[in-house]
Design an enzyme around this catalytic site. Sequence first.
Site, short mmCIF file in Angstrom:
data_model
loop_
_atom_site.label_atom_id
_atom_site.label_comp_id
_atom_site.label_asym_id
_atom_site.label_seq_id
_atom_site.Cartn_x
_atom_site.Cartn_y
_atom_site.Cartn_z
CD1 TRP A 148 -3.54 4.71 2.43
CD2 TRP A 148 -2.46 4.22 0.54
NE1 TRP A 148 -4.10 3.57 1.92
CE2 TRP A 148 -3.45 3.24 0.76
CE3 TRP A 148 -1.64 4.11 -0.59
CZ2 TRP A 148 -3.64 2.16 -0.10
CZ3 TRP A 148 -1.84 3.05 -1.45
CH2 TRP A 148 -2.83 2.08 -1.19
CG ASN B 260 -7.39 2.26 2.44
OD1 ASN B 260 -6.38 2.65 3.03
ND2 ASN B 260 -8.24 1.42 3.00
CG ASP B 261 -11.55 0.66 2.75
OD1 ASP B 261 -10.84 0.55 1.74
OD2 ASP B 261 -11.77 -0.28 3.53
CD GLN C 49 -9.46 2.75 7.30
OE1 GLN C 49 -8.68 1.84 7.54
NE2 GLN C 49 -10.04 3.45 8.25
CD1 TRP D 250 -3.39 0.69 3.72
CD2 TRP D 250 -1.87 -0.35 4.96
NE1 TRP D 250 -4.05 0.09 4.76
CE2 TRP D 250 -3.13 -0.55 5.55
CE3 TRP D 250 -0.75 -0.91 5.58
CZ2 TRP D 250 -3.32 -1.29 6.72
CZ3 TRP D 250 -0.92 -1.64 6.75
CH2 TRP D 250 -2.20 -1.82 7.30
CG PHE E 277 -8.29 -1.59 10.07
CD1 PHE E 277 -7.16 -0.80 10.14
CD2 PHE E 277 -8.13 -2.91 9.67
CE1 PHE E 277 -5.90 -1.28 9.80
CE2 PHE E 277 -6.89 -3.42 9.33
CZ PHE E 277 -5.77 -2.60 9.39
NE ARG F 255 -10.58 -6.85 6.96
CZ ARG F 255 -10.07 -8.08 6.97
NH1 ARG F 255 -9.84 -8.68 8.14
NH2 ARG F 255 -9.79 -8.71 5.85
CG ASP F 256 -14.15 -3.51 7.01
OD1 ASP F 256 -13.24 -2.92 7.60
OD2 ASP F 256 -13.94 -4.31 6.07
CD GLU G 206 -11.27 -6.28 3.13
OE1 GLU G 206 -10.45 -6.23 4.06
OE2 GLU G 206 -11.08 -5.74 2.03
#
Length: 509
Positions: free
Chosen positions: A57, A59-60, A76, A84, A119, A188-189, A245
């Site tokens: 997996w 993602n971002d 990620q 995930w 994250f 976050r982020d 986000e």
Amino acid sequence: IFNQKSNRFYKIVIIGVKELKHTEALLKAEKFQQKMEKIAQNDYWRPQYHIAAPANWINDPNGFCFYKGEYHLFYQYHPYSSQWGPMHWGHVASKDLADWEHRPIALAPTDEYDKDGCFSGSAIENDGKLYLLYTGHVDLDNSNGGNDRIETQCLAVSDDGKHFEKVENNPVIKALPENLNIRTEHFRDPKVWKHGDWYYTVVGVQTKEESGQVVVYKSQDLINWEFLNIMATSSVKENLGFMWECPNFAEVNGHEALILSPQGVKSEGNKFLNLHQSGYFLGKMDYNTGIFERENDFEMLDYGFDFYAPQIMQDEKNNRCLMIGWLAMWESEMPEQEEGWAGMMSIPRVLEVKNNKVYSLPIPELKKLRKNNVNYDVNLVQNCILEGINGDCYELNTVFDLTKANGFNLKLRVSENEETVISYDKNSKIFKLNRDKSGKGVTGEREAKVNLQDEKIYLQIFSDYSSLEIFINGGEYVISSRIYPMQEATGIVFEPIGEIKAKIDFSEM
């Protein structure tokens, strides 16, 4: 240490317990990844020229930057499953943004402040070292109510851009000021950049009334951070979602933009149909107050099914702003999960501001991947297939003059039972992508209202086994989607509605 017997100097590296624990976790993840890679690499839907993890997996996109002569992208990553899970940071690098090389996994969740996930975050160079600023995520037992997580901002550093150590001072941003109207469990982020002598980072948060905000901090050393202000905010009356986000501050050919991914934006007709959105505000950043003044309504960056959590980098080498996004969407069907992998990145895009709007264009570096080029300059008066124009992994450029036409259908990835249909209606000005017959697990339609340019429409289409990215009129609109057709679905069919004067340029990739 100098050894007189061998007449040589030897370097002794002392590894602390924390560093050893992190190193062991990374090696364990690498070993499992190598095992799963043998399965995932055999899947037909694996991309040819888009970034994907070796297996499992992703993602971002994270940490998009240029360091020591190479572009770096982190992402990620859950190395143990195609679902995930506890987030690590995967890593690729490239000298030209076209050919990417996998690097060792950069971060693993091993410490008290990030034990349930490293994250999303960003990267920046300082004094020859590469710093990763990311969110440490910890899940809590919320059976008695209260916050269900702790999110803090953490730092890791590397001398070579390959091996990273978490700093002793972590978390470097432990908490938000207490007097703010913010839910502290949503924090976050971080996206870091430098302006003058100061480093700044913007972080996504949520108000207690469940609307989106971003806050900004500043620092002179990346270790000690000072809260500056709430940089931008929305109200519950605005249709801007319940959480912002992956915020980015971008400088785009003399303009400033706040790029973010709001969760929970409600659909407006045929707009905002995805679970979550990605878009931007143009405006102006006041570095004295820390406030970004919005100058326009929220505008989407991509009108397709699959584009989320984009990250920008200021490419000082070429004086441009680059963007890359996750070519997927939360809660979407991902048939590739059965084959041991999930998710991919968009192609890198160059951002430009024209007429107070952000345009997204494919990076010109992708031209080096073209092969077996075919060109046509024809009048299309009936449905046709053109010799040499077919495939599953290609770039297709077209200019359609619709002076004598009411529109067109352009069918891609066509077989006996499958097709992905692009269409344009000149009267309504609606451009559509329909994937009702695009293969396993996906259906639906997305659209944008597109004006012709002197009766012409310009399309730049990138197909890569299980994805389509369609750039319209020089990047004024982009429509991106995952699709999952069978291997035999390689046809391309032109269907004019009237007479179309067409210039067509096709290259395999």
